[in-house]
Design a protein around this motif. Sequence first.
Motif, PDB file in Angstrom:
ATOM      1  N   LEU A 144     -40.141 -48.662 -15.449  1.00 17.87           N
ATOM      2  CA  LEU A 144     -38.792 -48.813 -16.013  1.00 17.87           C
ATOM      3  C   LEU A 144     -38.773 -48.708 -17.539  1.00 17.87           C
ATOM      4  N   GLU A 145     -39.630 -49.456 -18.195  1.00 14.97           N
ATOM      5  CA  GLU A 145     -39.569 -49.490 -19.661  1.00 14.97           C
ATOM      6  C   GLU A 145     -39.937 -48.141 -20.259  1.00 14.97           C
ATOM      7  N   LYS A 146     -40.863 -47.414 -19.645  1.00 16.08           N
ATOM      8  CA  LYS A 146     -41.194 -46.075 -20.147  1.00 16.08           C
ATOM      9  C   LYS A 146     -40.023 -45.116 -19.941  1.00 16.08           C
ATOM     10  N   LEU A 147     -39.340 -45.267 -18.800  1.00 16.66           N
ATOM     11  CA  LEU A 147     -38.166 -44.406 -18.562  1.00 16.66           C
ATOM     12  C   LEU A 147     -37.052 -44.705 -19.561  1.00 16.66           C
ATOM     13  N   LEU A 148     -36.855 -46.006 -19.867  1.00 15.20           N
ATOM     14  CA  LEU A 148     -35.840 -46.366 -20.864  1.00 15.20           C
ATOM     15  C   LEU A 148     -36.189 -45.774 -22.223  1.00 15.20           C
ATOM     16  N   SER A 149     -37.470 -45.820 -22.562  1.00 13.72           N
ATOM     17  CA  SER A 149     -37.896 -45.266 -23.845  1.00 13.72           C
ATOM     18  C   SER A 149     -37.640 -43.760 -23.891  1.00 13.72           C
ATOM     19  N   ILE A 150     -37.900 -43.088 -22.800  1.00 16.11           N
ATOM     20  CA  ILE A 150     -37.639 -41.635 -22.738  1.00 16.11           C
ATOM     21  C   ILE A 150     -36.132 -41.370 -22.852  1.00 16.11           C
ATOM     22  N   PHE A 151     -35.345 -42.194 -22.159  1.00 25.11           N
ATOM     23  CA  PHE A 151     -33.883 -42.000 -22.167  1.00 25.11           C
ATOM     24  C   PHE A 151     -33.315 -42.180 -23.567  1.00 25.11           C
ATOM     25  N   PHE A 152     -33.786 -43.186 -24.289  1.00 21.71           N
ATOM     26  CA  PHE A 152     -33.230 -43.479 -25.615  1.00 21.71           C
ATOM     27  C   PHE A 152     -33.822 -42.601 -26.716  1.00 21.71           C
ATOM     28  N   ASP A 153     -34.784 -41.755 -26.386  1.00 26.72           N
ATOM     29  CA  ASP A 153     -35.348 -40.858 -27.396  1.00 26.72           C
ATOM     30  C   ASP A 153     -34.380 -39.682 -27.586  1.00 26.72           C
ATOM     31  N   THR A 154     -33.346 -39.938 -28.371  1.00 31.05           N
ATOM     32  CA  THR A 154     -32.255 -38.967 -28.499  1.00 31.05           C
ATOM     33  C   THR A 154     -32.393 -38.144 -29.781  1.00 31.05           C
ATOM     34  N   ASN A 155     -31.734 -36.985 -29.768  1.00 29.22           N
ATOM     35  CA  ASN A 155     -31.660 -36.125 -30.951  1.00 29.22           C
ATOM     36  C   ASN A 155     -30.265 -35.515 -31.007  1.00 29.22           C
ATOM     37  N   ASP A 156     -30.044 -34.640 -31.967  1.00 34.03           N
ATOM     38  CA  ASP A 156     -28.703 -34.059 -32.125  1.00 34.03           C
ATOM     39  C   ASP A 156     -28.270 -33.262 -30.897  1.00 34.03           C
ATOM     40  N   ALA A 157     -29.241 -32.707 -30.176  1.00 31.72           N
ATOM     41  CA  ALA A 157     -28.902 -31.850 -29.038  1.00 31.72           C
ATOM     42  C   ALA A 157     -28.516 -32.649 -27.799  1.00 31.72           C
ATOM     43  N   ASN A 158     -29.193 -33.775 -27.559  1.00 29.19           N
ATOM     44  CA  ASN A 158     -28.956 -34.474 -26.280  1.00 29.19           C
ATOM     45  C   ASN A 158     -28.202 -35.799 -26.436  1.00 29.19           C
ATOM     46  N   PHE A 159     -27.823 -36.170 -27.668  1.00 31.96           N
ATOM     47  CA  PHE A 159     -27.282 -37.519 -27.843  1.00 31.96           C
ATOM     48  C   PHE A 159     -26.017 -37.760 -27.028  1.00 31.96           C
ATOM     49  N   MET A 160     -25.046 -36.884 -27.130  1.00 27.94           N
ATOM     50  CA  MET A 160     -23.772 -37.130 -26.454  1.00 27.94           C
ATOM     51  C   MET A 160     -23.939 -37.185 -24.942  1.00 27.94           C
ATOM     52  N   GLN A 161     -24.853 -36.355 -24.407  1.00 27.24           N
ATOM     53  CA  GLN A 161     -25.104 -36.388 -22.953  1.00 27.24           C
ATOM     54  C   GLN A 161     -25.711 -37.736 -22.555  1.00 27.24           C
ATOM     55  N   ARG A 162     -26.670 -38.236 -23.360  1.00 25.18           N
ATOM     56  CA  ARG A 162     -27.291 -39.529 -23.059  1.00 25.18           C
ATOM     57  C   ARG A 162     -26.273 -40.668 -23.260  1.00 25.18           C
ATOM     58  N   TYR A 163     -25.426 -40.526 -24.271  1.00 20.34           N
ATOM     59  CA  TYR A 163     -24.431 -41.577 -24.538  1.00 20.34           C
ATOM     60  C   TYR A 163     -23.482 -41.704 -23.339  1.00 20.34           C
ATOM     61  N   ASP A 164     -22.985 -40.581 -22.882  1.00 18.88           N
ATOM     62  CA  ASP A 164     -22.066 -40.611 -21.733  1.00 18.88           C
ATOM     63  C   ASP A 164     -22.769 -41.149 -20.490  1.00 18.88           C
ATOM     64  N   ALA A 165     -24.024 -40.744 -20.301  1.00 21.29           N
ATOM     65  CA  ALA A 165     -24.770 -41.205 -19.119  1.00 21.29           C
ATOM     66  C   ALA A 165     -25.016 -42.718 -19.177  1.00 21.29           C
ATOM     67  N   PHE A 166     -25.243 -43.233 -20.383  1.00 23.81           N
ATOM     68  CA  PHE A 166     -25.494 -44.673 -20.506  1.00 23.81           C
ATOM     69  C   PHE A 166     -24.292 -45.469 -20.018  1.00 23.81           C
ATOM     70  N   TYR A 167     -23.105 -45.094 -20.502  1.00 25.77           N
ATOM     71  CA  TYR A 167     -21.924 -45.882 -20.123  1.00 25.77           C
ATOM     72  C   TYR A 167     -21.444 -45.575 -18.708  1.00 25.77           C
ATOM     73  N   LYS A 168     -21.735 -44.374 -18.229  1.00 26.28           N
ATOM     74  CA  LYS A 168     -21.276 -44.025 -16.878  1.00 26.28           C
ATOM     75  C   LYS A 168     -22.233 -44.539 -15.792  1.00 26.28           C
ATOM     76  N   ASP A 169     -23.545 -44.391 -16.037  1.00 27.12           N
ATOM     77  CA  ASP A 169     -24.517 -44.682 -14.975  1.00 27.12           C
ATOM     78  C   ASP A 169     -25.279 -45.993 -15.178  1.00 27.12           C
ATOM     79  N   LEU A 170     -25.666 -46.302 -16.427  1.00 28.56           N
ATOM     80  CA  LEU A 170     -26.537 -47.459 -16.663  1.00 28.56           C
ATOM     81  C   LEU A 170     -25.755 -48.746 -16.924  1.00 28.56           C
ATOM     82  N   ALA A 171     -24.687 -48.636 -17.711  1.00 26.23           N
ATOM     83  CA  ALA A 171     -23.946 -49.846 -18.098  1.00 26.23           C
ATOM     84  C   ALA A 171     -23.444 -50.659 -16.904  1.00 26.23           C
TER      85      ALA A 171
END
Length: 735
Positions: free
Chosen positions: A383-410
């Motif tokens: 789990l913790e390694k997956l979270l670290s991978i998920f939060f490793d964001t950049n300009d290209a993937n940030f908005m996709q990860r942001y939306d996924a966080f509030y839609k799927d993880l929150a």
Amino acid sequence: MKVLFMLLGGIAGLAAVAALLTVIIFSAYMFWQVAWNTVSRPAQLPIVIRIAFRNLFASKLKTIIIGSIIGGGAVLIVVGTSFIGSMSDGMSRSVIGAAAGDAQLYQPKYGDGGGDELAIWGGGMSEPELGVIPDFDKLQSAISKVDNVKAVVPMGIAGAMVTSGNTIDLALGDLREAENKKKAGDASVQGRIDAQKAHIRHIIDVLKGDQKNRAEVSSETRGTTQEEVDAVNTASDDKFWNDFESDPFGKLEYLENKIAPQAADADLLYLRYIGTDLEQFTKSFDRMEIVDGTAVPKGQRGFLMAKNFYENMVKLKSAHRLDTIKDAIEIKKQKISEQEDLQRLVKENTTQTREIALQLDDLKAKEMIARLRKATGSQETQLEKLLSIFFDTNDANFMQRYDAFYKDLAPLLELYRIRVGDTLTIKAYTKSGYPKSVNLKVYGTFQFNGLEKSALAGSLSLMDLSSFRDLYGFMTAANIAESKAIQAQSGMKVVDRAHAEEDLFGGGDAAAEAPDAGAPKVVEAVAKADPTAAADAPSGRAILNAAIFFKDPSKTRTTLPLLEKAASDAGIRVKAVSWQDASGFIGKLVLLFWAVFAFAALFIGFVAALVVCTALLTATLERVREFGTLRAIGAQKPLILSTVVVEAMVMGIVFGGLGAILGAIIVTAVHSHGIAASADIMYFLFSGPRFTPVLSVPSMVFAVFAMFIISGFASLIPAFLAMRVSPVRAMQAED
């Protein structure tokens, strides 16, 4: 030496006064000459104006240089007054609409008016010491009779420390809720109970590991007592959990009292709040709106948390960091690859995943892993390694990860440590030094429309006035009666400060005897108010300050003395201050901006006058023959004087007007695009997320007039020299 300095200072002062008087008399004389010539010989005015325009085009480079200086001054005046005027308006809307009202009334601590001044946003960690206004209703009745008063809102501002709750608190709360359902006959929650128990055991194992690590690093216990170590060992033992269902609520109480306080992930928050009549506050501060939950029901005690504080201080840190990065990208147009602060936030999210992992029981952890693998495309199973991978964001993937966080993880997480509907224990020290606490239900969050992102506007939460009075230490009628009964029973009497030493240690009747060793110790008095109890009756309510709203805010300065007089006539000593004075340092910022602008405008005006004067002096020397010829054919000195002065004033009008138009274009362009607020103070100054200055038309007129006057003054010395040119001297110069 002191006498010498005083003598030199006196001489310098007299010289300055003499120079000023000389300039005034000289200027008055010269302008009088021009005015008299214009009135007595009106036929010459068109000739003088034609000469002035001819000279403007005769030396284009010189005209452009002088005109640029004059035009620049006009641009500064138009842009500066429009910008600072708009900021002043925005500031006033922010301060008035957020907590201050048009004015504030408070009672200075001392009878001579001394003591701290009211500073709604200026106190920092220490609140100003104010006197107590003993009876708000009496004050309101007196103040309401003043013509310009529209509303009076009771207030008191104070601060307290609260804990935001920790992960194990939340888990224990969920387990207690499930046990209650089971006790009520709902057998379907058994799976949920087992998952929560496993979750809590996992957290306790983490605590046990932390204790072990600390012991290995240092021989010192670093604040961990043997009792705490024993409690963790007990709670991690299989026997404790095997017997859990025999007494679930007893076991829960043990965990809540012995284990939860040891969790280190709870935040201690400094909470500033306004105690007020919540209904009246909502009605008077019309920018206020409820964001989450509901308003506190009428007549009930309760708490409303400022939304900005709620988001910044109570929200899950990983989620708050994502929000901060998103605002930086969307509002400030920043990029993660270019901003070190954003890169730091990304790194913190990738390394600080434990707060999320500890929230999840086995069921939620498995679901979280599945969702993370889908969002990242990774086949990682931890789990913790997956979270670290998920939060490793950049300009290209940030908005996709942001939306996924509030839609799927929150949905699997508790985003806030304090939830709407929770009962919050607020502990504070009264002004006499005793700790008090109240339990208040958090009914919801609120914000001020347009100031959603302002931490200043969102720094003050709201509570009912009765709870505020409890925390502040105001004595109710029952408290006073009880105190008097104890005083009478113990035989104590009050001594004043002036005679305290004599009464306590000197001869005569001692007011009190020193307590013997066997006397009972003073213990902390903790009064916990019933969160469901109704608020105190409105009569005789003591307050610290009151917000005043006017029917016509433009009459604030003239109304303030009337407020003080009305209160004084009612036997209440108060001080009335405007919103600007009541807001503390923030209200002084606008004055500072105006001071800087005035200095800049004076400097530009001085430079413009100097440049115009120098250029006209040069032009006058080049036109000695022309002036001599005019004198030779019969032109009088006033005509020569008028020619130079009018020429300068024409330049002032023409280029001052062009500068004013250019300033208006700049203000209009900025207004159409706006300037994004990049810092908290800017949200408050702009009264919103963007600054849209409004063009001040009077400032355009003033700019042209100012340049007209400056040019006129700058021409006086050259005009004086030109007036003194004689025909003979002019002919000699030609020869």
